[in-house]
Motif scaffolding. Structure first.
Motif, mmCIF file in Angstrom:
data_model
loop_
_atom_site.group_PDB
_atom_site.id
_atom_site.type_symbol
_atom_site.label_atom_id
_atom_site.label_comp_id
_atom_site.label_asym_id
_atom_site.label_seq_id
_atom_site.Cartn_x
_atom_site.Cartn_y
_atom_site.Cartn_z
ATOM 1 N N GLU A 89 0.849 -1.197 0.000
ATOM 2 C CA GLU A 89 0.000 0.000 0.000
ATOM 3 C C GLU A 89 0.889 1.252 0.000
ATOM 4 O OE1 GLU A 89 -3.796 1.783 2.564
ATOM 5 O OE2 GLU A 89 -2.639 0.061 3.305
ATOM 6 N N ARG A 120 -9.135 6.662 10.986
ATOM 7 C CA ARG A 120 -9.684 5.663 11.908
ATOM 8 C C ARG A 120 -9.494 6.114 13.351
ATOM 9 N NH1 ARG A 120 -7.995 0.227 13.901
ATOM 10 N NH2 ARG A 120 -5.954 0.490 12.905
ATOM 11 N N GLU A 130 -1.320 6.944 1.502
ATOM 12 C CA GLU A 130 -2.700 6.474 1.610
ATOM 13 C C GLU A 130 -2.927 5.718 2.914
ATOM 14 O OE1 GLU A 130 -3.392 4.208 -1.882
ATOM 15 O OE2 GLU A 130 -3.409 5.944 -3.232
ATOM 16 N N MET A 131 -1.959 4.893 3.317
ATOM 17 C CA MET A 131 -2.097 4.153 4.571
ATOM 18 C C MET A 131 -2.115 5.095 5.761
ATOM 19 S SD MET A 131 0.324 1.121 6.102
ATOM 20 C CE MET A 131 0.018 0.463 7.753
ATOM 21 N N GLN A 163 -3.100 8.215 5.843
ATOM 22 C CA GLN A 163 -4.383 8.918 5.868
ATOM 23 C C GLN A 163 -5.494 8.028 6.412
ATOM 24 O OE1 GLN A 163 -4.680 12.136 5.281
ATOM 25 N NE2 GLN A 163 -6.856 12.049 5.792
ATOM 26 N N ARG A 164 -5.473 6.763 6.020
ATOM 27 C CA ARG A 164 -6.510 5.837 6.476
ATOM 28 C C ARG A 164 -6.448 5.617 7.977
ATOM 29 N NH1 ARG A 164 -5.830 0.568 7.058
ATOM 30 N NH2 ARG A 164 -4.061 0.483 5.591
ATOM 31 N N GLU A 165 -5.250 5.389 8.530
ATOM 32 C CA GLU A 165 -5.117 5.123 9.963
ATOM 33 C C GLU A 165 -5.419 6.376 10.791
ATOM 34 O OE1 GLU A 165 -4.888 2.282 11.239
ATOM 35 O OE2 GLU A 165 -4.454 1.144 9.423
#
Length: 659
Positions: free
Chosen positions: A355, A367, A359-360, A362-364
């Motif tokens: 990944e 969350r 992007e990873m 931003q995702r974490e």
């Protein structure tokens, strides 16, 4: 009306002539015995040859007892068995029995005899048809030995093994199984793996049915209650996984049985639960510490600066606001180097998962802001260029209308390396298990003959030592020594292949006398093969100095020379040439033996694979694998030119090491 007397006589003459032709030309050994005297009155050439005689006339006047040992295989005297066979043949018209025959040269051979009464008026003869069953008897004996070995291997295996019938009932279990499942052994007759309620409830039915459909299946561990059937109390719980191997008839394709190898992972599961509990306890402590840090800025600053745990604070835009010294040390940077920068700037473009890093991140972050916390693994680049794996616990810190974030980071590089090493170890274990399976198959085939010879010679020496003259004793001792060395060479090949496969065999080139080495190898092969084939050695264009790994070169040339002699007719010349080009030594070994079928060439260098035309010639299928890997360690090449029935040439090119 009756046929004319002349026609009857002609018919009788024709039948006599037909019987005589059948008798003399039959490929089966046939004799005529006069039951009143018990002697052979006639025999065909096939019968004479079977007895080791050069002319049927040598057999006339002898009796079956004369061409047999004193005692038959069942312990009765040959005379007694012969009388019984004669009586049964005359009483019933025919009789079939096994007979231990002694040839003229003294060799004992087991045969199957069909005796038939021929009535000639008031006189009778007995026609015997004899067929050699020595080979089939030996095959039966070998099969019994093989079955006995398999039974011992199965029973003494350290792994728990259970064998199921096609309908799912338990057919056989070994000692390790009985120890593991001791609590349920009394109820084992009621167990059916395809219908057991506990396994069905655990959702394992699809795995099990795949195995009974002919597929090798690995079943994940489940908490198995030590009970069989319903309505019984469990006698404990064990975490058990298994691998199921179907055994299928290769001709009909029908399922014969399913072998199930169990793995008890109870201790591992308990350790995992303890680790999980420990991790939960650690997370709880971190959460409590975070709350304490919010209560007192002064206490927070002191703990933040002095903490050995990496702590990083993020502003509302997810950029670094502040990091403590421990966190900065993980990156190899100063605290000031982080201000206003995004975490993705300190990472490679992609994470190990594939990944994109931005992007990873931003995702974490999203969350964490949504759920209040997020835990994940992250890999960043150290200032010195290497990667560092982190365990990140991201927590949301309310700050009025905005939310800040705190990241607690732990260097798990060592743990990740341990996990990778564990994966590699498991893969090596899988390959080792396959090698073990092949090795067992090969050993059961290749050890049988030398072990049988050793046992036979040892028994002869034990039983008849005083009766044997010194030359015969030496012959038996040489037989034991020769076959012991054969098994030792086999084990040496297996161990060498293991070192090559595991990368533990180092390439150590040294200056050496290649011509002298080659000539010594020719002498060694000629000695160990008792001069079976002459080896013609020649060499040209010798450089002033040569370097190679003598150990590896010996394995290469010895294997190729031994193969050339082994697969050539006795007395056939083998040629061995060594020459030097401007860049390499080139070795060429040629024979005029059985050659290699074209269809076998693609798999010739796989372990335990041999040519389909080798017949009964002994071999392990390891030699060419060792040759190939030894050549590759030299950075060399190996070429084959072979035609089935005409011979084979192996050409090995070993480059000169760079100075």
């Amino acid at each position: 009306m009756h046929p004319p007397a002349g026609a009857s006589r002609n018919s009788l003459v024709f039948r006599d002539e037909w019987f005589r032709l059948m008798f003399e030309r039959s490929a089966d050994a046939m004799t005529l015995i006069d039951p009143s005297t018990g002697q052979f009155v006639d025999c065909n050439r096939a019968s004479a040859l079977a007895l080791g005689a050069t002319d049927p006339a040598q057999v006339f006047g002898l009796s079956p007892v004369d061409v047999a040992p004193e005692f038959q295989s069942d312990g009765r005297t040959s005379a007694e068995v012969a009388r019984e066979a004669t009586e049964l043949t005359l009483r019933h018209g025919s009789h079939r029995f096994e007979w231990l025959m002694k040839r003229v040269d003294g060799q004992l051979t087991r045969v199957d005899i069909v005796a038939t009464q021929l009535s000639l008026g008031d006189h009778s003869l007995i026609l015997t048809t004899t067929r050699n069953i020595e080979q089939s008897k030996r095959i039966e004996e070998d099969l019994r030995v093989s079955e006995s070995r398999w039974g011992r291997l199965f029973e003494q295996a350290p792994l728990s093994i259970q064998i199921f019938a096609p309908e799912g009932t338990s057919r056989r279990e070994n000692a390790a199984f009985r120890e593991l499942f001791a609590e349920v052994i009394p109820d084992l007759d009621e167990f059916n793996i395809r219908t057991d309620p506990q396994l069905l409830e655990a959702g394992l039915s699809p795995y099990i049915e795949r195995a009974f459909s002919g597929e090798v299946v690995s079943i994940p561990p489940i908490p198995f209650e030590m009970r069989i059937g319903e309505g019984r109390l469990a006698k404990g719980v064990r975490w058990i996984g298994s691998t199921m191997f179907p055994v299928v008839d290769p001709e009909s394709g029908q399922l014969i049985e399913v072998v199930c190898v169990h793995e008890d992972t109870t201790n591992r599961k308990q350790a995992e639960e303890e680790i999980q509990e420990l991790n939960q306890h650690l997370e709880q402590r971190i959460a409590e510490r975070t709350r304490e840090l919010r209560e007192s800025e002064e206490k927070f600053r002191n703990l933040f600066e002095q903490s050995r745990q990496g702590v990083m604070l993020h502003d509302e835009n997810a950029n670094f606001a502040e990091v403590n010294p421990a966190a900065a040390a993980l990156f190899g940077l100063a605290k000031e180097d982080f201000a206003g920068r995004h975490p993705a700037e300190f990472a490679a473009e992609y994470q190990p998962s594939g990944e994109r890093s931005d992007e990873m991140a931003q995702r974490e972050i999203l969350r964490c802001l949504t759920e209040g916390t997020a835990r994940f693994e992250w890999t960043h680049l150290h200032s010195q260029g290497h990667e560092v794996a982190l365990d990140v616990v991201l927590s949301r810190i309310p700050n009025g209308e905005k939310s800040l974030m705190q990241a607690v980071v732990t260097d798990i590089s060592q743990r990740k390396r341990a996990e990778e090493e564990l994966k590699r170890s498991l893969e090596r274990e899988r390959e080792l298990n396959q090698l073990k399976s092949n090795f067992v198959s090969m050993v059961s085939h290749e050890f049988r003959t030398p072990l049988g010879i050793i046992q036979s010679s040892a028994e002869i020496l034990n039983d008849y030592l005083e009766q044997l003259d010194p030359i015969e004793r030496q012959d038996q001792l040489r037989s034991i020594t020769k076959n012991s060395r054969r098994m030792a060479r086999l084990m040496e090949d297996v161990l060498l292949l293991g070192r090559l496969d595991s990368g533990k065999m180092e390439f150590l080139p040294r200056p050496l006398d290649l011509e002298g080495l080659c000539r010594s190898l020719v002498d060694e092969v000629a000695s160990t093969t008792e001069g079976r084939c002459p080896i013609e050695f020649s060499t040209q264009t010798r450089p002033d100095h040569a370097q190679a790994d003598e150990r590896l070169l010996r394995h290469i040339l010895l294997n190729l020379l031994n193969n050339a002699v082994k697969y050539s007719p006795p007395g056939q010349r083998v040629t061995f040439n060594a020459c030097a080009t401007s860049e390499a030594w080139v070795f060429s070994i040629s024979d005029r033996g059985i050659g290699i079928p074209k269809s076998d060439l693609p798999v010739l260098f796989e372990a335990f694979r041999r040519g389909s035309n080798v017949g009964q010639t002994p071999g392990t299928g390891l030699g060419l694998v060792i040759v190939k890997q030894s050549v590759e360690l030299h950075g060399g090449t190996l070429a084959i030119d072979s035609r089935e029935g005409e011979g084979t040439t192996f050409t090995v090119s070993i480059p000169f090491p760079a100075h």
